[in-house]
Design a protein around this motif. Structure first.
Motif, mmCIF file in Angstrom:
data_model
loop_
_atom_site.group_PDB
_atom_site.id
_atom_site.type_symbol
_atom_site.label_atom_id
_atom_site.label_comp_id
_atom_site.label_asym_id
_atom_site.label_seq_id
_atom_site.Cartn_x
_atom_site.Cartn_y
_atom_site.Cartn_z
ATOM 1 N N GLU A 186 6.893 5.504 0.192
ATOM 2 C CA GLU A 186 6.907 4.657 1.379
ATOM 3 C C GLU A 186 5.749 3.675 1.210
ATOM 4 O OE1 GLU A 186 8.934 4.434 3.990
ATOM 5 O OE2 GLU A 186 10.277 6.002 3.257
ATOM 6 N N VAL A 187 6.070 2.380 1.139
ATOM 7 C CA VAL A 187 5.062 1.371 0.838
ATOM 8 C C VAL A 187 4.938 0.400 1.998
ATOM 9 C CG1 VAL A 187 4.311 -0.383 -0.801
ATOM 10 C CG2 VAL A 187 5.682 1.561 -1.602
ATOM 11 N N LEU A 216 8.607 -0.082 3.310
ATOM 12 C CA LEU A 216 9.837 -0.065 2.538
ATOM 13 C C LEU A 216 9.888 1.222 1.721
ATOM 14 C CD1 LEU A 216 9.861 -3.704 1.064
ATOM 15 C CD2 LEU A 216 11.174 -2.862 3.024
ATOM 16 N N GLN A 217 11.044 1.856 1.687
ATOM 17 C CA GLN A 217 11.230 2.992 0.790
ATOM 18 C C GLN A 217 11.599 2.442 -0.581
ATOM 19 O OE1 GLN A 217 13.208 6.881 1.765
ATOM 20 N NE2 GLN A 217 14.855 6.008 0.512
ATOM 21 N N TYR A 266 0.854 -1.188 0.000
ATOM 22 C CA TYR A 266 0.000 0.000 0.000
ATOM 23 C C TYR A 266 0.890 1.238 0.000
ATOM 24 C CZ TYR A 266 -3.224 3.611 1.636
ATOM 25 O OH TYR A 266 -3.962 4.756 1.754
ATOM 26 N N VAL A 267 0.735 2.088 -1.001
ATOM 27 C CA VAL A 267 1.573 3.283 -1.135
ATOM 28 C C VAL A 267 1.081 4.339 -0.142
ATOM 29 C CG1 VAL A 267 2.470 5.041 -2.691
ATOM 30 C CG2 VAL A 267 1.935 2.757 -3.577
ATOM 31 N N LYS A 268 1.832 4.499 0.951
ATOM 32 C CA LYS A 268 1.437 5.449 1.996
ATOM 33 C C LYS A 268 1.813 6.878 1.631
ATOM 34 C CE LYS A 268 1.761 4.267 6.289
ATOM 35 N NZ LYS A 268 2.296 3.861 7.613
ATOM 36 N N THR A 269 2.985 7.048 1.048
ATOM 37 C CA THR A 269 3.424 8.374 0.628
ATOM 38 C C THR A 269 4.089 8.280 -0.736
ATOM 39 O OG1 THR A 269 5.637 8.238 1.627
ATOM 40 C CG2 THR A 269 3.849 9.052 3.024
ATOM 41 N N CYS A 270 4.051 9.366 -1.482
ATOM 42 C CA CYS A 270 4.672 9.417 -2.806
ATOM 43 C C CYS A 270 5.106 10.852 -3.069
ATOM 44 C CB CYS A 270 3.686 8.941 -3.871
ATOM 45 S SG CYS A 270 4.341 8.958 -5.553
#
Length: 201
Positions: A116-117, A125-126, A99-103
């Motif tokens: 940040e996934v 994981l970055q 799940y892509v938390k930040t981009c």
């Protein structure tokens, strides 16, 4: 750790990849039916077990999954050949739902993003990604370090334009799915997929 078996092309040999050789020259030490592969700095990056069908039955061709019991048998074989090292423990599935938390845009690139996934129970994981459709809130296929893609490419941790990346977010083309787009875009999964769910590639 990656196990690969393809008797048609390499004979009755189990290929084991345990580490990234980083392109360094390799040396091979063979004792009986076991060969250890090391880089020039003495780092063990793999093993070859010859005549593997005499030790265990392998049903798949290409990347294969082994049980902890089978790995124990391989370690016995390695030790009986005269090596003191052992294979590392299995770290869990290599292809999972993320799940892509930040981009955020990469500061030194006009097309890369730093994400940040989340890959399992809060673990993130970055991952640096070059797909145009990457964005916050997506469910995606994550190949963790040590994963092998269908074309044989192995995913390792690395650095892209000065930013560390710990895995890869996969496209349908990279996963060799039917009707995959030729565009540089990642595969977007349904939102009802569970984070950390194991995916068979």
């Amino acid at each position: 750790m990656i196990f690969a078996y393809n008797p048609e092309y390499v004979g009755d040999t189990l290929l084991i990849v345990t580490n990234n050789d980083k392109g360094l020259p390799q040396k091979v030490t063979r004792k009986g039916k076991v060969a250890r592969i090391q880089t020039e700095d003495q780092c063990t990056v793999g093993w070859n077990i010859f005549g593997i069908s005499q030790l265990m039955a392998l049903q798949d061709v290409g990347q294969v999954e082994l049980s902890q019991q089978q790995i124990g048998l391989l370690n016995e074989t390695i030790h009986e050949a005269g090596f003191t090292e052992s294979l590392p423990e299995i770290e869990g599935p290599k292809f999972v739902v993320g799940y892509v938390k930040t981009c955020e845009a990469h500061q030194d690139s006009d097309h890369l993003s730093v994400t940040e996934v989340e890959v399992d129970q809060g673990k993130t994981l970055q991952i640096v990604c070059g797909a145009a459709n990457i964005r916050e809130g997506l469910k995606v296929v994550v190949a963790k370090p040590g994963a092998m893609l269908p074309d044989g490419t192995i995913i390792w941790s690395g650095e892209l334009r000065g930013v560390q990346s710990y895995g890869m977010i996969c496209s349908a083309k990279e996963l060799r799915l039917s009707n995959a787009s030729e565009k540089r875009e990642i595969l977007e999964l349904p939102q009802d997929k569970s984070i950390g769910e194991t995916l068979v590639v």
